[in-house]
Design an enzyme around this catalytic site. Structure first.
Site, PDB file in Angstrom:
ATOM      1  N   ASP A  67      64.458  67.134  63.609  1.00 37.79           N
ATOM      2  CA  ASP A  67      63.253  66.908  62.815  1.00 37.79           C
ATOM      3  C   ASP A  67      62.834  65.439  62.844  1.00 37.79           C
ATOM      4  OD1 ASP A  67      65.498  66.188  61.353  1.00 37.79           O
ATOM      5  OD2 ASP A  67      65.279  67.801  59.899  1.00 37.79           O
ATOM      6  N   ASP A 136      69.088  71.928  48.636  1.00 38.55           N
ATOM      7  CA  ASP A 136      68.264  73.115  48.351  1.00 38.55           C
ATOM      8  C   ASP A 136      68.416  74.198  49.422  1.00 38.55           C
ATOM      9  OD1 ASP A 136      66.894  72.051  50.514  1.00 38.55           O
ATOM     10  OD2 ASP A 136      64.983  71.825  49.467  1.00 38.55           O
ATOM     11  N   HIS A 138      68.177  73.781  52.831  1.00 36.73           N
ATOM     12  CA  HIS A 138      67.459  73.658  54.109  1.00 36.73           C
ATOM     13  C   HIS A 138      68.401  73.315  55.251  1.00 36.73           C
ATOM     14  CE1 HIS A 138      66.648  69.145  53.060  1.00 36.73           C
ATOM     15  NE2 HIS A 138      67.528  69.170  54.048  1.00 36.73           N
ATOM     16  N   GLU A 143      62.450  74.257  54.499  1.00 39.23           N
ATOM     17  CA  GLU A 143      62.633  74.350  53.056  1.00 39.23           C
ATOM     18  C   GLU A 143      62.531  75.813  52.593  1.00 39.23           C
ATOM     19  OE1 GLU A 143      63.877  71.880  51.809  1.00 39.23           O
ATOM     20  OE2 GLU A 143      62.705  70.039  51.794  1.00 39.23           O
TER      21      GLU A 143
HETATM   22  C1  F6R Z   1      68.362  66.001  59.200  1.00 37.29           C
HETATM   23  C2  F6R Z   1      68.294  67.377  58.771  1.00 37.29           C
HETATM   24  C3  F6R Z   1      68.647  67.775  57.376  1.00 37.29           C
HETATM   25  C4  F6R Z   1      69.950  67.143  56.887  1.00 37.29           C
HETATM   26  C5  F6R Z   1      70.176  67.498  55.438  1.00 37.29           C
HETATM   27  C6  F6R Z   1      71.431  66.864  54.888  1.00 37.29           C
HETATM   28  O1  F6R Z   1      67.985  65.893  60.562  1.00 37.29           O
HETATM   29  O2  F6R Z   1      67.926  68.198  59.548  1.00 37.29           O
HETATM   30  O3  F6R Z   1      68.752  69.177  57.304  1.00 37.29           O
HETATM   31  O4  F6R Z   1      71.012  67.576  57.682  1.00 37.29           O
HETATM   32  O5  F6R Z   1      69.083  67.087  54.662  1.00 37.29           O
HETATM   33  O6  F6R Z   1      71.298  65.481  54.869  1.00 37.29           O
HETATM   34  P1  F6R Z   1      72.531  64.537  54.517  1.00 37.29           P
HETATM   35  O7  F6R Z   1      73.525  64.745  55.597  1.00 37.29           O
HETATM   36  O8  F6R Z   1      71.967  63.152  54.534  1.00 37.29           O
HETATM   37  O9  F6R Z   1      73.022  64.970  53.188  1.00 37.29           O
END
Ligand code: F6R
Length: 257
Positions: A67, A136, A138, A143
């Site tokens: 992303d 949440d 994702h 989301e």
């Molecule tokens: C980032 C992504 C998100 C993260 C998720 C957890 O490229 O795709 O799904 O993996 O938000 O983020 P952290 O590891 O910072 O808690």
């Protein structure tokens, strides 16, 4: 799912890196999917260490990020393309131009998203995808409430995600973009294998819903129950709401004895 529960991040990084090295040993021109955020940082540090030790080369590899934010200047230090270069790519022998990410700056974001899906297809698909999870539920930036079969698309971030990610923006939620371009759940499900990492108490509910809840758009990561090759690497805190944690430990120990 193969579910491993570990007492520290180093062990998670070691097991996750070995899974990726195994893919490389079967296919030198492997295609690697990359997550940003804090969860995979120990894994990337371990991959860099294994690369310097001569165990893995990225000379024939390509990478595709999950992303990208929409609305940050291209050179912003928290932009995901920059993040992934700084924390992994720049420390490897991956050639210039082989590291890809969704285009968060395109004049036509939708056309850019479709082109990204096509680029993944043209590369032969992703061999192994690194995943984290939002509190949440994702994966990527898919989301709750979205399509379970979506392709790469423009998305809106929940307030919870923006609050979680404010730590990368000096604690200022208003500095966190509201929009993103993300691989869709359908795109992610086409990856041939996944290494999923979650650490910390803040992920415990989302992890329990992902593994033990119903498959539902309310908890997008639950779609991974439908994938045949997912290695889930958790610390004790992230695993703490699993009803069958002891059983998963027993299975892991028997399968990795
Ligand atoms: C980032 C992504 C998100 C993260 C998720 C957890 O490229 O795709 O799904 O993996 O938000 O983020 P952290 O590891 O910072 O808690």
């Amino acid at each position: 799912m193969q579910i491993g529960i570990f007492s520290n991040d180093n062990e998670i990084a070691r097991v996750g890196a070995q899974r990726i090295v195994d893919v490389y040993r079967n296919k030198e021109n492997f295609v690697l999917g990359l997550a940003t955020g804090s969860s995979p940082l120990p894994l990337y540090a371990e991959l860099i260490r294994r690369h310097k030790a001569g165990d893995i080369s990225f000379a024939h590899a390509q990478s595709f990020n999950l992303d990208e934010y929409v609305g940050l200047p291209r050179d912003h230090v928290e932009g995901y393309a920059n993040f992934i270069h700084r924390n992994l790519i720049d420390h490897t022998d991956m050639p210039e131009g082989a590291a890809h990410g969704p285009d968060g700056w395109a004049d036509d974001l939708n056309a850019g998203a479709a082109a990204y899906d096509q680029a993944i297809r043209d590369a032969g698909g992703i061999d192994i995808q690194v995943l984290g999870i939002g509190s949440d539920g994702h994966i990527g930036f898919n989301e709750p409430g979205g399509s379970l079969v979506s392709r790469t698309h423009v998305g809106v971030l929940t307030e919870q995600t923006r609050r979680d990610n404010a730590r990368f923006f000096n604690g200022d939620i208003d500095a966190v973009p509201t929009h993103c371009v993300t691989q869709g759940l359908g795109t992610i499900m086409e990856s041939r294998a996944h290494v999923f990492i979650a650490t910390g108490q803040g992920k415990a509910e989302a992890v329990a819903q992902m593994i033990e809840g119903g498959v539902s758009g309310r908890w997008p990561a639950s779609i991974l129950q439908m994938h045949p090759d997912v290695m889930v690497l958790l610390d004790e805190a992230a695993a703490s709401q699993l009803a069958l944690g002891d059983f998963y430990r027993e299975v892991w120990d028997k399968e990795h004895a």
